[in-house]
Design an enzyme around this catalytic site. Structure first.
Site, mmCIF file in Angstrom:
data_model
loop_
_atom_site.group_PDB
_atom_site.id
_atom_site.type_symbol
_atom_site.label_atom_id
_atom_site.label_comp_id
_atom_site.label_asym_id
_atom_site.label_seq_id
_atom_site.Cartn_x
_atom_site.Cartn_y
_atom_site.Cartn_z
ATOM 1 N N GLU A 152 52.267 35.839 38.334
ATOM 2 C CA GLU A 152 52.894 36.794 37.415
ATOM 3 C C GLU A 152 54.355 36.502 37.164
ATOM 4 O OE1 GLU A 152 50.994 37.845 40.012
ATOM 5 O OE2 GLU A 152 49.316 38.875 39.061
ATOM 6 N N HIS A 189 46.591 49.806 43.440
ATOM 7 C CA HIS A 189 45.994 49.622 42.108
ATOM 8 C C HIS A 189 45.900 50.941 41.348
ATOM 9 C CE1 HIS A 189 44.582 45.819 43.887
ATOM 10 N NE2 HIS A 189 44.244 45.399 42.682
HETATM 11 C C1 LIG Z 1 49.543 40.111 42.251
HETATM 12 C C2 LIG Z 1 48.132 40.270 41.844
HETATM 13 N N1 LIG Z 1 47.709 39.695 40.699
HETATM 14 C C3 LIG Z 1 46.439 39.836 40.282
HETATM 15 C C4 LIG Z 1 45.551 40.567 41.011
HETATM 16 C C5 LIG Z 1 44.131 40.773 40.523
HETATM 17 N N2 LIG Z 1 43.225 39.951 41.303
HETATM 18 C C6 LIG Z 1 42.618 40.432 42.392
HETATM 19 S S1 LIG Z 1 41.740 39.292 43.183
HETATM 20 C C7 LIG Z 1 42.125 38.126 42.035
HETATM 21 C C8 LIG Z 1 41.586 36.745 42.181
HETATM 22 C C9 LIG Z 1 41.964 36.138 43.484
HETATM 23 O O1 LIG Z 1 41.427 34.878 43.580
HETATM 24 P P1 LIG Z 1 41.540 34.041 44.910
HETATM 25 O O2 LIG Z 1 42.916 34.123 45.453
HETATM 26 O O3 LIG Z 1 41.008 32.703 44.629
HETATM 27 O O4 LIG Z 1 40.604 34.815 45.935
HETATM 28 P P2 LIG Z 1 39.030 35.075 45.831
HETATM 29 O O5 LIG Z 1 38.842 36.314 45.031
HETATM 30 O O6 LIG Z 1 38.395 33.899 45.208
HETATM 31 O O7 LIG Z 1 38.617 35.294 47.240
HETATM 32 C C10 LIG Z 1 42.950 38.641 41.057
HETATM 33 C C11 LIG Z 1 43.476 37.912 39.908
HETATM 34 C C12 LIG Z 1 46.033 41.170 42.188
HETATM 35 N N3 LIG Z 1 45.245 41.939 42.945
HETATM 36 N N4 LIG Z 1 47.299 41.000 42.586
#
Ligand SMILES: Cc1ncc(C[n+]2csc(CCOP(=O)(O)OP(=O)(O)O)c2C)c(N)n1
Lengths: 322, 337
Positions: free
Chosen positions: B70, B139
Site C-alpha cells: 500500500e 477491518h
Molecule cells: C495491509 C493489508 N493489505 C491488504 C490486506 C487484505 N488481504 C488480506 S490477506 C491478503 C492476501 C495475503 O496473501 P499472502 O501474504 O500471500 O498470504 P496467504 O493469504 O496466501 O496465506 C490480502 C491482500 C490486509 N489484510 N492488510
C-alpha cells in the site's frame, strides 16, 4: 538431533489436529455457524508444525490472517481457539478477537494478524527482547508470498540484520495472495531478496515435513547461537479459498486436486514413516480417531458456549483504570 | 429512474469517467484479480466485486492490479496524480491506511500548499469502512475523522447508491485528493441512480427529512438509521429534520446551522469512536455559532471508545443503532418524551 518416535507421533498429531480443525471450521462456516472472515491453513500443515517443533516457551512467533495452523503448532489450546472463532466468552481472546486475531502470549503466539505485513516488525521486537534479556529465545515471523512484498517486511529484514537479531523469516509461498499469483507479484526471488540483506535463505518443499523440519532446525539454531537472522522460503499450497466463500476460479483446472493426490503433507508423512518403519499405520489411525473426536467435542462445546455480554464491551481497552 | 445497488453505482461511475477521460486509471489489490494466475482473469473485482467487469472493457493498462504494498501504490497514485494522471486507487479497508498514511497526509494532501499552489493532485482513494460485518478490530473501523482532520484532503461518505455515483464522479473530476468512504454493509443496498453521469458537489448537504423538533445530523450508513429513527418518532409525534452532510471535508456548515436553528435541538450520529470525531466536531460548531438558539444540550450518538469487537454479541451493541438514535432524540426533547 534426531526425531524420536514421540516426536514423530507429536508431529503427526499436530498436523492432523490442524487439518481436522480447519475442515471443521470449513463445514461450520459453510453451514452459516461462524461469523466474519476465516482463512484456512489446510494443506500447509507441514510448515507450521515442522518449524514450531523447534520452538519452546522462550520463543515467539507472529502469524498472519491464515493463523489457525500456526496457533496450534505453537501450542495454543484448540478448544479456546474454536470458542474464539465462534465469538464466545471462553475463547482465547474472550471473543473479542476472532479468527484473525487469535493470540496467546503465554505460549509465545503473538497473534494472527489482520494486517498483511503486520508481523515481521513485531518479531524484530520479540527478538530484541530475547537478545536484551538474554533469554535464549528466538522469534519467527510467518509471512505469506503477498506479505513478502510489504515495506514492513523488507524493513524488518534490514533491522534484524543490522541488529543481528535472533529472528527467522518464514515466507510461506502458497502461490497466491488472494487471487494474485506470486509468480507475478514477487519481483526477483525470495532467496535473492534475503541475499540482498545479507541473510542466508533455504528453499524448502513445504509439503515435506522432514524437509521443513531440517531447514528450520538450522535456521533456528543459527538464530539461537547469535549468528543472526535468516529466511526460509517454503513452497506449499492452500486447499481452500483465500477466505471461506472464495470461488477460487483463478486457480488452474484440477490444481488443488493434483496437490492433494500427489503432495498432501499428511499423506507424505505417513508414507515416509511407514516405509522407513518409524511408525505403524495403526499408531496414526489411532491419532486420527482421537483427533477427530477432540475436534467434534471442541465444536459442540464452542457452539453451546456463552457469548460475551455488554459488561465485556469496554473492558481490556487499557491496563489502568480509565 | 433505474434501480441500482451501491456496488453497481460505484462501478458505473468509474466506467463512465474512464470512458470520458483517458487519464483516469484504477489500481488496487485484486481490483481485477487473477493476475499471473492460470485460471479466470478478472476473478475478483476487489474483495466485494465492486470493480468486476471493468478490466475486460478497459484492459490491464488502465486497471492495475498491485502487489500488497500500500505504501508504494497509494504513493504511486499520488505521484501519478501530481504528474498528469487521474488515478482512482482502492485502499481495500480503511484500516490499512496505517501502512500508507504518510503518502496520503504528508505527501498528497500537502503538495498544493507546500509548493505554493503550483501542484494539482487529482487523486481519488476509494476505501471501505464500518462495523457490522463481524470483521473484527482491524477491518471494521471508520477513521474518516482522521482524514477530515487533515487540511488538503477532501472526504466523502455516500449514504446511498445515488450519492455513491455522484460523489465518486465528483471525486474523480476534482483536482484535489479525495477519499471516498464506502460502507461495507451497504454494497447491496438499492436505490434510484440515473444512467447518465452526474456529480454531487462537495460541501452541499442533503436534507432527507424536514421537521420542527430536532435536527439529526448523520454520516454515511448512519443516515439510513437516522431516517428510520425519524420515521418511527414521527409516529410518536416528534418531528425531525435529518441532515446528510455527504462530505465531512468540506463541510456544509450553513445547512447544519440553519436546520439546527429552526429546531433548536441537535443530535449527531457518527459511527466513529466518540473522541475527536464528527459528532464532537459538529457539536462544537453549533455550540460556538448558535449557543443561544439551543433549547437543549446537543446529543451525540457514537460507537464507544473501544476497538471494534469480533463477537456478534458485542458488535451488535457496539454499532450505533436506530433505538439509540431515538433515545437521544427523546433525551433532547426532555421530560415527557
Ligand atoms: C495491509 C493489508 N493489505 C491488504 C490486506 C487484505 N488481504 C488480506 S490477506 C491478503 C492476501 C495475503 O496473501 P499472502 O501474504 O500471500 O498470504 P496467504 O493469504 O496466501 O496465506 C490480502 C491482500 C490486509 N489484510 N492488510
Amino acid at each position: 538431533m534426531q526425531l524420536s518416535r514421540n516426536d514423530l507421533l507429536a508431529a503427526y498429531r499436530k498436523m492432523r489436529l490442524i487439518r481436522e480443525f480447519e475442515d471443521a471450521v470449513h463445514e461450520e462456516f459453510s453451514a452459516g455457524n461462524i461469523p466474519g472472515f476465516v482463512h484456512l491453513y489446510a494443506g500447509e500443515e507441514a510448515s507450521g508444525v515442522g518449524i514450531c517443533m523447534h520452538l519452546d516457551d522462550r520463543d515467539a512467533i507472529a502469524s498472519t490472517h491464515r493463523g489457525h495452523g500456526h496457533c496450534i503448532a505453537k501450542g495454543c489450546d484448540e478448544r479456546g481457539m474454536m470458542f474464539e472463532i465462534f465469538g464466545k466468552k471462553d475463547g482465547l481472546c474472550g471473543g473479542k478477537g476472532g479468527s484473525m486475531h487469535i493470540a496467546d502470549l503465554s505460549v509465545g503466539m503473538m497473534g494472527a494478524n489482520g494486517i498483511v505485513g503486520g508481523g515481521p516488525p513485531l518479531i524484530c521486537g520479540a527478538a530484541l527482547t530475547a537478545k536484551t534479556l538474554k533469554t535464549g529465545g528466538v522469534a519467527v515471523a510467518f509471512v505469506g508470498d503477498g506479505a513478502s512484498n510489504q515495506g514492513t517486511t523488507f524493513e524488518s529484514y534490514n533491522l534484524a540484520k543490522v541488529w543481528n537479531l535472533p529472528a527467522v523469516f518464514v515466507v510461506e509461498d502458497n502461490g497466491y495472495a488472494e487471487s494474485t499469483a506470486s509468480v507475478w507479484s514477487v519481483g526477483g526471488s525470495q532467496a535473492a531478496r534475503a541475499a540482498g540483506f545479507g541473510m542466508p535463505c533455504t528453499e524448502v518443499d513445504g509439503h515435506d515435513f522432514f524437509a521443513v523440519w531440517e531447514a528450520a532446525r538450522e535456521a533456528i539454531e543459527r538464530a539461537r547461537n547469535g549468528e543472526g537472522p535468516s529466511m526460509l522460503h517454503v513452497r506449499l499450497n492452500r486447499y481452500y479459498g483465500h477466505f471461506e466463500g472464495d470461488a477460487i476460479s483463478y486457480k488452474g483446472e484440477g490444481e488443488i486436486e493434483r496437490v492433494k493426490a500427489e503432495k498432501d503433507a499428511l499423506m507424505l508423512f505417513r508414507n515416509r514413516v511407514i516405509e522407513t518403519s518409524l511408525l505403524d499405520a495403526g499408531d496414526m489411525d489411532a491419532i486420527d480417531r482421537e483427533v477427530k473426536e477432540r475436534i467434534v467435542q471442541c465444536v459442540t462445546e464452542a457452539k453451546a458456549g456463552a457469548s460475551p455480554t455488554e459488561a465485556d464491551l469496554l473492558t481490556d481497552v487499557y491496563t489502568s483504570a480509565y | 429512474m433505474p434501480k441500482k445497488s451501491y456496488r453497481q453505482a460505484i462501478n458505473e461511475a468509474i466506467r463512465q469517467e474512464m470512458a470520458r477521460d483517458e487519464r483516469v486509471i484504477i489500481m488496487g489489490e485484486d481490483i481485477s484479480g487473477g493476475m499471473g494466475a492460470p485460471g479466470e482473469q478478472d476473478a475478483w473485482g476487489g474483495p466485494m466485486g465492486v470493480t468486476k467487469g471493468i478490466m475486460p472493457d478497459f484492459s490491464r493498462d488502465r486497471v492495475l492490479d498491485t502487489p500488497i504494498t500500500e505504501s508504494a501504490f497509494i504513493g504511486c497514485a499520488a505521484g501519478a496524480a501530481a504528474t498528469g494522471l487521474r488515478p482512482v486507487a482502492e485502499l481495500m479497508f480503511v484500516d490499512f491506511m496505517g501502512v500508507c498514511f504518510d503518502q496520503i497526509f504528508n505527501q498528497a494532501a500537502k503538495f498544493k500548499y507546500m509548493f505554493g499552489g503550483k501542484a494539482v493532485t487529482p487523486l481519488t482513494i476509494r476505501t471501505m469502512y464500518g462495523a457490522g460485518f463481524r470483521a473484527a478490530s482491524q477491518h471494521s473501523q471508520c477513521l474518516y475523522p482522521l482524514f477530515t482532520h487533515i487540511p488538503g484532503l477532501k472526504v466523502a461518505l455516500p449514504s446511498n447508491p445515488y450519492e455513491a455515483k455522484g460523489l465518486l464522479t465528483q471525486a474523480i473530476r476534482d483536482d484535489d485528493p479525495v477519499i471516498v468512504f464506502e460502507h461495507k454493509a451497504m454494497y447491496d443496498d438499492e436505490g434510484e441512480v440515473p444512467d447518465e453521469a452526474y456529480t454531487i458537489p462537495f460541501g452541499e448537504a442533503n436534507v432527507t427529512r424536514e421537521g420542527d423538533d430536532v435536527t439529526i445530523v448523520a454520516f454515511g450508513r448512519m443516515v439510513n438509521f437516522a431516517n428510520e429513527a425519524a420515521d418511527n418518532l414521527e409516529k410518536a409525534g416528534i418531528s425531525c429534520t435529518v441532515v446528510d452532510p455527504r462530505t465531512t471535508s468540506p463541510l456544509d456548515r450553513d445547512t447544519i446551522l440553519e436546520t439546527t436553528e429552526e429546531t433548536g435541538r441537535l443530535v449527531v450520529v457518527d459511527e466513529a469512536h466518540p473522541r475527536c470525531n464528527m459528532a464532537s466536531d459538529i457539536v462544537g460548531l453549533v455550540s460556538q455559532e448558535m449557543f443561544g438558539a439551543l433549547k437543549a444540550a446537543p446529543q451525540m450518538v457514537t460507537a464507544p471508545h473501544c476497538p471494534v469487537p469480533f463477537s456478534p454479541a458485542l458488535e451488535d451493541i457496539y454499532v450505533p443503532g436506530v433505538a439509540r438514535i431515538e433515545a437521544a432524540v427523546r433525551q433532547a426533547m426532555g421530560k415527557g418524551h
